[in-house]
Write a protein that holds these residues in place. Sequence first.
Motif, PDB file in Angstrom:
ATOM      1  N   GLU A 200      46.491  48.419  46.154  1.00  0.00           N
ATOM      2  CA  GLU A 200      46.030  47.296  46.961  1.00  0.00           C
ATOM      3  C   GLU A 200      44.692  46.746  46.489  1.00  0.00           C
ATOM      4  OE1 GLU A 200      44.732  46.164  51.566  1.00  0.00           O
ATOM      5  OE2 GLU A 200      45.561  48.157  51.121  1.00  0.00           O
ATOM      6  N   PHE A 201      43.724  47.597  46.287  1.00  0.00           N
ATOM      7  CA  PHE A 201      42.379  47.118  45.973  1.00  0.00           C
ATOM      8  C   PHE A 201      42.281  46.631  44.528  1.00  0.00           C
ATOM      9  CE2 PHE A 201      41.888  50.174  49.480  1.00  0.00           C
ATOM     10  CZ  PHE A 201      41.455  49.272  50.435  1.00  0.00           C
ATOM     11  N   THR A 202      43.091  47.209  43.644  1.00  0.00           N
ATOM     12  CA  THR A 202      43.173  46.678  42.278  1.00  0.00           C
ATOM     13  C   THR A 202      43.693  45.246  42.311  1.00  0.00           C
ATOM     14  OG1 THR A 202      43.600  48.877  41.352  1.00  0.00           O
ATOM     15  CG2 THR A 202      44.207  46.992  40.008  1.00  0.00           C
ATOM     16  N   ALA A 203      44.738  45.024  43.102  1.00  0.00           N
ATOM     17  CA  ALA A 203      45.313  43.682  43.213  1.00  0.00           C
ATOM     18  C   ALA A 203      44.306  42.696  43.798  1.00  0.00           C
ATOM     19  CB  ALA A 203      46.568  43.734  44.080  1.00  0.00           C
ATOM     20  N   ARG A 204      43.565  43.131  44.810  1.00  0.00           N
ATOM     21  CA  ARG A 204      42.605  42.217  45.445  1.00  0.00           C
ATOM     22  C   ARG A 204      41.443  41.895  44.501  1.00  0.00           C
ATOM     23  NH1 ARG A 204      44.609  41.368  50.187  1.00  0.00           N
ATOM     24  NH2 ARG A 204      45.640  43.011  51.392  1.00  0.00           N
ATOM     25  N   GLN A 205      41.063  42.858  43.689  1.00  0.00           N
ATOM     26  CA  GLN A 205      40.019  42.578  42.700  1.00  0.00           C
ATOM     27  C   GLN A 205      40.508  41.574  41.659  1.00  0.00           C
ATOM     28  OE1 GLN A 205      39.060  46.554  41.298  1.00  0.00           O
ATOM     29  NE2 GLN A 205      37.117  46.525  42.406  1.00  0.00           N
ATOM     30  N   LEU A 206      41.759  41.738  41.213  1.00  0.00           N
ATOM     31  CA  LEU A 206      42.299  40.856  40.179  1.00  0.00           C
ATOM     32  C   LEU A 206      42.416  39.413  40.660  1.00  0.00           C
ATOM     33  CD1 LEU A 206      45.145  43.057  38.641  1.00  0.00           C
ATOM     34  CD2 LEU A 206      43.034  42.316  37.502  1.00  0.00           C
ATOM     35  N   LEU A 207      42.796  39.240  41.918  1.00  0.00           N
ATOM     36  CA  LEU A 207      43.061  37.896  42.420  1.00  0.00           C
ATOM     37  C   LEU A 207      41.939  37.336  43.288  1.00  0.00           C
ATOM     38  CD1 LEU A 207      46.843  38.263  43.368  1.00  0.00           C
ATOM     39  CD2 LEU A 207      45.850  37.412  41.242  1.00  0.00           C
ATOM     40  N   GLY A 208      40.931  38.148  43.584  1.00  0.00           N
ATOM     41  CA  GLY A 208      39.908  37.710  44.521  1.00  0.00           C
ATOM     42  C   GLY A 208      38.543  37.472  43.926  1.00  0.00           C
ATOM     43  N   THR A 209      38.389  37.692  42.611  1.00  0.00           N
ATOM     44  CA  THR A 209      37.084  37.475  41.987  1.00  0.00           C
ATOM     45  C   THR A 209      37.135  36.239  41.096  1.00  0.00           C
ATOM     46  OG1 THR A 209      37.692  38.973  40.171  1.00  0.00           O
ATOM     47  CG2 THR A 209      36.483  39.915  42.013  1.00  0.00           C
ATOM     48  N   GLN A 210      36.056  35.463  41.095  1.00  0.00           N
ATOM     49  CA  GLN A 210      36.032  34.214  40.337  1.00  0.00           C
ATOM     50  C   GLN A 210      35.796  34.422  38.846  1.00  0.00           C
ATOM     51  OE1 GLN A 210      36.836  31.232  41.689  1.00  0.00           O
ATOM     52  NE2 GLN A 210      37.334  32.507  43.458  1.00  0.00           N
ATOM     53  N   GLN A 211      35.162  35.529  38.504  1.00  0.00           N
ATOM     54  CA  GLN A 211      34.880  35.817  37.093  1.00  0.00           C
ATOM     55  C   GLN A 211      35.763  36.973  36.622  1.00  0.00           C
ATOM     56  OE1 GLN A 211      32.715  32.835  37.705  1.00  0.00           O
ATOM     57  NE2 GLN A 211      32.589  33.667  35.629  1.00  0.00           N
ATOM     58  N   ASN A 217      30.477  38.269  29.929  1.00  0.00           N
ATOM     59  CA  ASN A 217      30.491  36.838  29.649  1.00  0.00           C
ATOM     60  C   ASN A 217      30.733  36.054  30.942  1.00  0.00           C
ATOM     61  OD1 ASN A 217      30.253  37.391  26.848  1.00  0.00           O
ATOM     62  ND2 ASN A 217      32.456  37.793  26.772  1.00  0.00           N
ATOM     63  N   ASN A 218      30.599  34.770  30.854  1.00  0.00           N
ATOM     64  CA  ASN A 218      30.774  33.924  32.034  1.00  0.00           C
ATOM     65  C   ASN A 218      32.189  33.346  32.096  1.00  0.00           C
ATOM     66  OD1 ASN A 218      29.817  32.767  34.388  1.00  0.00           O
ATOM     67  ND2 ASN A 218      29.272  30.844  33.369  1.00  0.00           N
ATOM     68  N   ASP A 219      33.185  34.149  31.707  1.00  0.00           N
ATOM     69  CA  ASP A 219      34.572  33.691  31.682  1.00  0.00           C
ATOM     70  C   ASP A 219      35.127  33.638  33.095  1.00  0.00           C
ATOM     71  OD1 ASP A 219      34.429  33.645  28.931  1.00  0.00           O
ATOM     72  OD2 ASP A 219      35.218  35.683  28.714  1.00  0.00           O
TER      73      ASP A 219
END
Length: 306
Positions: A200-211, A217-219
């Motif tokens: 769950e938290f891996t998925a939320r990190q992948l889809l919930g962070t802008q960078q 880097n600023n990707d």
Amino acid sequence: MLVTGTYSKFLAPGIFKVFTNKYNEVPLIGDTFFNTETSDRKYLDSYGYLGFGNPEIVREGEEYPMTDTKPTPGKTVETTKYGLGYEITDELMRYDQYGVVRKLPEMLADSMKYFQDLLAVDVFARGATNIRTAADGQPLFSNAHVNETTGAVASNLGTPAALSATSLQAALMSFRTAKNAQGRTITTRPKYLVVAPSLEFTARQLLGTQQVLGSNNNDINVLTQEGLQIIVWPALAENTITEKAWFLLPEKSQHELFKWVQVPLDHVMWDEAKRDVVIHRSRLGAGGFFGGGMGMIRQRVFRTHF
């Protein structure tokens, strides 16, 4: 609800109300992405249809080109009846100091509701085995699904990989390049990222962070633009095969995962006077769970990691 006996008729209204309130308390997660159909038959036939190709130029006076709309080879599914019940003794009814009589129908409702998600999970758990196969003879998840028209081989079984930006992007590309039976790109977009609780938290990190995660880097994180909805499915943790699994699915109208219900959830209560007990039983007849035609070339239910 079928009720026979004096005690049962006295208890049935209250028990049924408690059962129904508990049963409707939390929706089935599997119903989010499983299509549900009802039937009064024991055996059900499911068929798919060939997808259409592209339109062609039609000049004045010419006939319009026609496409083949015949069904593909189908799949027959047998429904199965499931049930569970409990007894209420005369002593329990008379001396119920702790509200146990009320808890019993609640526990039965919770069991009957959750079990339906377990049945749905079983489709995914056995999705890479030959226990259940599509009409092309391949399991739900396979790298050898055969195109009905061209004979080309297609895959919805990704290379085993933990959930990450790289593996999720690869799964998304599988959707982008999928073809129908006529060789035309399928206009299906993934909607749900279904994960076990451990992811769950891996998925939320992948889809919930802008960078991009872990990058200096600023990707930008391009995955946030996909509009994927995360669904955490606790029932996946019940099976050792799916406890670390994740799946990518489109809107359920765009695939052929089905839950066929033959006997809707119902109840029977009756007295057993010789033993001074009331019996409450609940049952459900269901089956199938994945559907017709030559399977996943059209369905695009994608599995990449167990």
